[in-house]
Design an enzyme around this catalytic site. Structure first.
Site, short mmCIF file in Angstrom:
data_model
loop_
_atom_site.label_atom_id
_atom_site.label_comp_id
_atom_site.label_asym_id
_atom_site.label_seq_id
_atom_site.Cartn_x
_atom_site.Cartn_y
_atom_site.Cartn_z
N LYS A 8 0.17 4.28 -0.25
CA LYS A 8 -0.42 5.48 0.37
C LYS A 8 -0.18 6.70 -0.51
O LYS A 8 -0.13 6.57 -1.73
CB LYS A 8 0.11 5.65 1.79
CG LYS A 8 -0.05 4.36 2.62
CD LYS A 8 0.17 4.55 4.09
CE LYS A 8 -0.05 3.21 4.81
NZ LYS A 8 0.09 3.30 6.26
N GLY B 63 2.95 2.47 10.76
CA GLY B 63 3.90 3.55 10.60
C GLY B 63 4.62 3.94 11.88
O GLY B 63 5.30 4.97 11.93
N ASN C 205 0.88 -1.17 0.00
CA ASN C 205 0.00 0.00 0.00
C ASN C 205 0.92 1.22 0.00
O ASN C 205 1.52 1.55 1.01
CB ASN C 205 -0.88 -0.02 1.25
CG ASN C 205 -1.69 1.27 1.41
OD1 ASN C 205 -1.75 2.09 0.50
ND2 ASN C 205 -2.30 1.45 2.57
N GLU D 133 -6.66 4.86 7.97
CA GLU D 133 -6.43 6.28 7.65
C GLU D 133 -7.67 6.89 6.97
O GLU D 133 -7.97 8.07 7.15
CB GLU D 133 -5.17 6.41 6.77
CG GLU D 133 -3.92 6.14 7.59
CD GLU D 133 -2.75 5.54 6.81
OE1 GLU D 133 -2.74 5.58 5.57
OE2 GLU D 133 -1.83 5.01 7.49
N GLU E 109 -5.05 -4.68 10.62
CA GLU E 109 -4.02 -3.67 10.83
C GLU E 109 -4.27 -2.95 12.15
O GLU E 109 -5.10 -2.03 12.21
CB GLU E 109 -4.04 -2.65 9.68
CG GLU E 109 -3.77 -3.26 8.33
CD GLU E 109 -3.22 -2.24 7.34
OE1 GLU E 109 -2.23 -2.57 6.69
OE2 GLU E 109 -3.74 -1.11 7.26
N HIS F 48 -9.33 1.27 5.07
CA HIS F 48 -8.05 1.50 5.77
C HIS F 48 -8.29 2.46 6.93
O HIS F 48 -9.09 3.40 6.83
CB HIS F 48 -7.03 2.08 4.79
CG HIS F 48 -5.64 2.03 5.35
ND1 HIS F 48 -5.19 2.95 6.27
CD2 HIS F 48 -4.63 1.14 5.16
CE1 HIS F 48 -3.95 2.63 6.62
NE2 HIS F 48 -3.58 1.55 5.96
N SER G 149 3.86 -1.97 10.32
CA SER G 149 5.30 -2.06 10.52
C SER G 149 5.86 -3.44 10.19
O SER G 149 6.79 -3.92 10.84
CB SER G 149 5.68 -1.65 11.95
OG SER G 149 5.32 -0.29 12.18
P1 13P Z 1 3.30 0.47 7.63
O1 13P Z 1 3.80 -0.83 7.02
O2 13P Z 1 4.02 1.67 7.09
O3 13P Z 1 3.25 0.41 9.11
O4 13P Z 1 1.80 0.65 7.11
C1 13P Z 1 0.92 -0.41 7.21
C2 13P Z 1 -0.31 -0.06 6.46
O5 13P Z 1 -1.06 0.82 6.86
C3 13P Z 1 -0.60 -0.79 5.22
O6 13P Z 1 -1.88 -0.53 4.77
#
Ligand code: 13P
Length: 250
Positions: free
Chosen positions: A11, A173, A9, A97, A167, A95, A213
């Site tokens: 982003k 992150g 992903n 976010e 997640e 997601h 992560s």
């Molecule tokens: P990270 O791998 O950067 O922690 O992000 C995970 C994520 O949100 C994948 O959709």
């Protein structure tokens, strides 16, 4: 039986030129190995058509979101048919976010899932608790509710088309990964929730990815767990070598 899948992903990262370059690199790297999992990259809307033109069928392509309407006066939105018309086959929905920053509710997500399925897109549907819910012990119930509210109106046939991604929001992150045991506990729970509604066969066939992560150094331990069927990778998907380090953890 369910598939193992590693999905990136990206982003809101990479310019078009950078993204096409990264997609080409991943595509080349995949040609050189006998991957033991499906590999997918989910990229910004602006990159989809160009990336579709430079990758082979071995590498799956997805969007990171789609609109909750089919078409019309929704300035700035991108519909599921538009996503599908680029050649993308997957779409990340729900997601954290999107839920956190753009107010996406289970009602909205239900609509998005239906619109995506109508276009034969495979939703990668994300669920996960925030830190407070992990710490106060409600995390299993929180995730159950997210699944029930957004997905349990689907027929068993349609549910069987989904990929789920657990997640934990506190691990995204932050560099703080869930331990393999924490991931397995939740993934097994999710599978039992699915089995309770749709039966064991649907539950056993559902790929449940871990995200938060995930990196080459911890992927193997996570993927070895019986109910962890791969990863949804953020930061580490932006570098071809580290993404491939996760792909080859299988
Ligand atoms: P990270 O791998 O950067 O922690 O992000 C995970 C994520 O949100 C994948 O959709």
């Amino acid at each position: 039986m369910r598939k193992n899948i590693v999905a990136g992903n990206w982003k809101m990262n990479t310019t078009l030129a950078e993204g096409v370059g990264l997609a080409k690199d991943v595509n080349e790297a995949l040609k050189g190995i006998d991957a033991k999992c499906d590999v997918v990259i989910c990229v910004p809307f602006t990159h989809l058509a160009s990336v579709a033109g430079v990758i082979d069928s071995k590498l799956g392509l997805g969007a990171e979101n789609c609109a909750d309407h089919l078409k019309g006066a929704y300035t700035g939105e991108v519909s599921a048919p538009m996503v599908a018309s680029t050649g993308a086959k997957y779409v990340i929905l729900g997601h954290s976010e999107r839920r956190q920053y753009y107010g996406e509710t289970s009602e909205i997500l239900k609509t998005k899932v239906n619109l995506a399925l109508e276009e034969n897109l495979t939703p990668i549907f994300c669920i996960g608790e925030v830190l407070e819910e992990r710490e106060n012990g409600t995390f299993l119930d929180v995730v159950t509710k997210q699944i029930e509210e957004a997905l349990f109106d689907l027929s068993a046939e349609d549910f069987g088309k989904l990929i789920l991604a657990y997640e934990p929001v506190w691990a995204i992150g932050t560099g703080k990964t869930a331990t393999a045991d924490q991931a397995e506990e939740m993934h097994a729970h999710i599978r039992s929730v699915i089995a309770g509604k749709y039966g064991k066969e649907v539950a056993d066939n559902c790929s449940i990815l871990y995200g938060g992560s995930c990196k080459p150094s911890n992927a193997k331990e996570l993927f070895e767990k019986p109910d962890v069927d791969g990863g949804l990778i953020g930061g580490a998907a932006l570098d071809c070598a580290s993404f491939m380090g996760i792909v080859t953890a299988f």
